[in-house]
Scaffold this active site. Structure first.
Site, mmCIF file in Angstrom:
data_model
loop_
_atom_site.group_PDB
_atom_site.id
_atom_site.type_symbol
_atom_site.label_atom_id
_atom_site.label_comp_id
_atom_site.label_asym_id
_atom_site.label_seq_id
_atom_site.Cartn_x
_atom_site.Cartn_y
_atom_site.Cartn_z
ATOM 1 C CD GLU A 140 -2.706 -0.577 2.759
ATOM 2 O OE1 GLU A 140 -2.536 0.259 3.279
ATOM 3 O OE2 GLU A 140 -3.702 -1.556 2.874
ATOM 4 C CG HIS B 226 0.354 -1.315 15.795
ATOM 5 N ND1 HIS B 226 -0.084 -0.442 14.788
ATOM 6 C CD2 HIS B 226 1.588 -1.713 15.548
ATOM 7 C CE1 HIS B 226 1.135 -0.218 13.975
ATOM 8 N NE2 HIS B 226 2.085 -0.906 14.685
ATOM 9 N NE ARG C 145 -13.066 -5.996 17.699
ATOM 10 C CZ ARG C 145 -11.997 -6.117 16.951
ATOM 11 N NH1 ARG C 145 -11.834 -7.032 16.087
ATOM 12 N NH2 ARG C 145 -11.241 -5.238 17.121
#
Ligand code: MV4
Length: 502
Positions: free
Chosen positions: A200, A235, A293
């Protein structure tokens, strides 16, 4: 409506689901490991069953045991919470094969969004902007070199199966490409048993903004606006808020529409989150991935929209229509959430398990604590050390920051180290107050807070100044309040006395 639900999780999220069930007069079944016999979710549920030894691979991930308990207890549905089995399509199939409802999306939607390359293909097909890049695994260094050159550096290598930054590499020029490619592939293989890596273009200093979506089984798909989640450490999200400080009605509508297009494309059902990277330069946004979720940070959306997402999940799983349309949803005020971890912020966030010997929760206006512990409970080494999510709600962002500062002063957790002091410092930080948030925030914050390298003489002067009560601190830029640099002296003295520390 369901009469009984099993919650296949632990900690604060199990407690959160039990609370929604109680409001709906649904009986609850908890499962727990040998480490969790005294856990709060076990105490809160109507029934509780031991599933196995402490490691989650021997307890909370043992789906055959969990399904067996659901059948024995007569639970008609299973709520997976987040983590553990929540995004396991095979688990969903096993649950439904037993005639039990899974409170979440269909397995096909999970699988479609399960791999990053597959998710990108679906988003492109749906007409949603994705970060420029490829949707197939790289097969050689030569190919990687060509593709990277065509997009232009810097680029990111990402593991298709990746998560949590694993198998991800930033490559700033061709000289680093070969090493980075090999490292990303072997990390992906080791972590996920899949070495597929794609390219990317790198978005510089992106914001991480996600959109909450909701779908029912009658073909209705809506969005509930964004959450700003740029403040992350390794993260892991640390602070989340709604709305985003860069929100505008136009941006929310554009991102919301794109998120709904993704939800429709996978025939989504229930609560989901579509993640975007947003460039701070021109507010262009790109689809990143979809989480199939309920997410940890859902409370900030609940506070600002007034909608109970867990109640709605249960309603949708039962087969009901969404209780609101897109037009019914409005956003009022501002919410900020801090994830309280049993970690030592002054020692590189080292986990700090142990007994919580004291727990005093903030009270008063605009406060919500989603906790999974009580005074006297043990924080175990076996699971995620997040012990509570603490959120405030106020009319606007600066009022919310003032409220969070006040509440963090009231918040006391004894016996273990927690990230509360870290949040107290962030709430005084100029960049945070100005809403200059991007994914490099924590790193820059830590740099700013590093004690400066000063001469001994200057340090002595500073110590003398401190002893005399001088302060060089600038007032913070908050609209309403003055900066608060920790509890006032009377409060400290009072507390110390209370704890017999003096
Ligand atoms: C990126 C990026 C810049 N450009 N992708 C990190 C975890 C994964 N979910 C996606 N991540 C990123 N992907 C492109 N093309 C920067 C990050 C990133 C990041 C994203 C969100 C929150 C924190 C982050 C920290 C470092 C890098």
């Amino acid at each position: 409506m369901f009469k009984k639900i099993l919650i296949a999780n632990r900690g604060e999220i199990a407690c959160r689901v039990i609370r929604a069930c109680r409001e709906l007069k649904i009986a609850t079944v908890a499962v727990y490991s040998e480490a969790d016999g005294d856990a709060l979710h076990v105490r809160m549920a109507d029934e509780a069953f031991l599933i196995g030894p402490p490691p989650s691979s021997e307890s909370y991930l043992r789906w055959e045991k969990i399904i067996d308990i659901a059948k024995r207890a007569g639970a008609e549905a299973i709520h997976p919470g987040y983590g553990f089995l929540s995004e396991n399509a095979e688990f969903v199939r096993q649950v439904e094969a037993e005639g039990i409802k899974f409170i979440g999306p269909p397995p096909e939607a999970m699988e479609g969004m399960g791999g990053k390359m597959s998710a990108r293909r679906i988003a492109i097909e749906a007409g949603v902007p994705v970060v420029p890049g490829t949707t197939e695994a790289l097969t050689s260094f030569e190919e990687a070199k060509e593709v990277a050159a065509s997009f232009g550096y810097p680029i990111m290598l990402k593991a298709s199966a990746g998560g949590g930054g694993k198998g991800m590499r930033l490559v700033v020029d061709e000289g680093d490409l070969q090493n980075a490619l090999e490292a990303a592939q072997s990390e992906a293989q080791a972590s996920f048993g899949d070495n597929a890596v794609y390219i990317e273009k790198a978005v510089v200093r992106p914001r991480h903004i996600e959109i909450q979506v909701f779908s029912d089984t009658h073909g209705n798909h809506v969005h509930l606006g964004e959450r700003e989640c740029s403040i992350q450490r390794r993260h892991q999200k640390v602070i989340e808020e709604c709305p985003s400080p860069i929100n505008s009605p136009e941006l929310r509508q554009k991102m919301g529409e794109c998120a709904v297009m993704v939800a429709k494309a996978v025939n989504y059902v229930g609560a989901g989150t579509v993640e975007f990277l947003v460039s701070d330069l021109d507010r262009s946004f790109y689809f990143l991935e979809m989480n199939t979720r309920l997410q940890v940070e859902h409370p900030v959306t609940e506070l600002v929209t007034g909608i109970d997402l867990v109640r709605e999940q249960i309603r949708v799983a039962w087969g009901g229509k969404l209780s609101f349309t897109q037009e019914d949803i409005s956003w009022e005020g501002h919410s900020i959430e801090c994830r309280v971890y049993a970690e030592d912020p002054d020692n590189n966030f080292l986990p700090s398990p142990g007994k919580i010997t004291r727990l005093r929760l903030p009270q008063g206006p605009g406060i919500r604590d989603d906790g999974g512990v009580y005074e006297g409970s043990e924080v175990s080494i076996y699971y995620d050390p997040m012990i509570s999510k603490f959120a405030v709600y106020a009319r606007d962002r600066l009022e919310a920051i003032d409220r969070m500062r006040r509440a963090l002063q009231e918040y006391e957790i004894g016996g273990i180290k927690t990230t509360l002091p870290f949040f107290r410092r962030i709430m005084e930080d100029e960049e945070f107050i100005e809403g200059k948030l991007d994914t490099g925030f924590i790193e820059r914050f830590n740099e700013r807070k590093k004690p400066p390298e000063i001469s001994e003489e200057a340090r002595d002067m500073a110590l003398i100044a401190a002893a005399l009560g001088y302060s060089g601190a600038k007032p913070a830029a908050s609209g309403a309040g003055q900066p608060i640099s920790g509890p006032s002296r009377w409060a400290l003295a009072g507390r110390a006395a209370l704890h017999n520390r003096i």
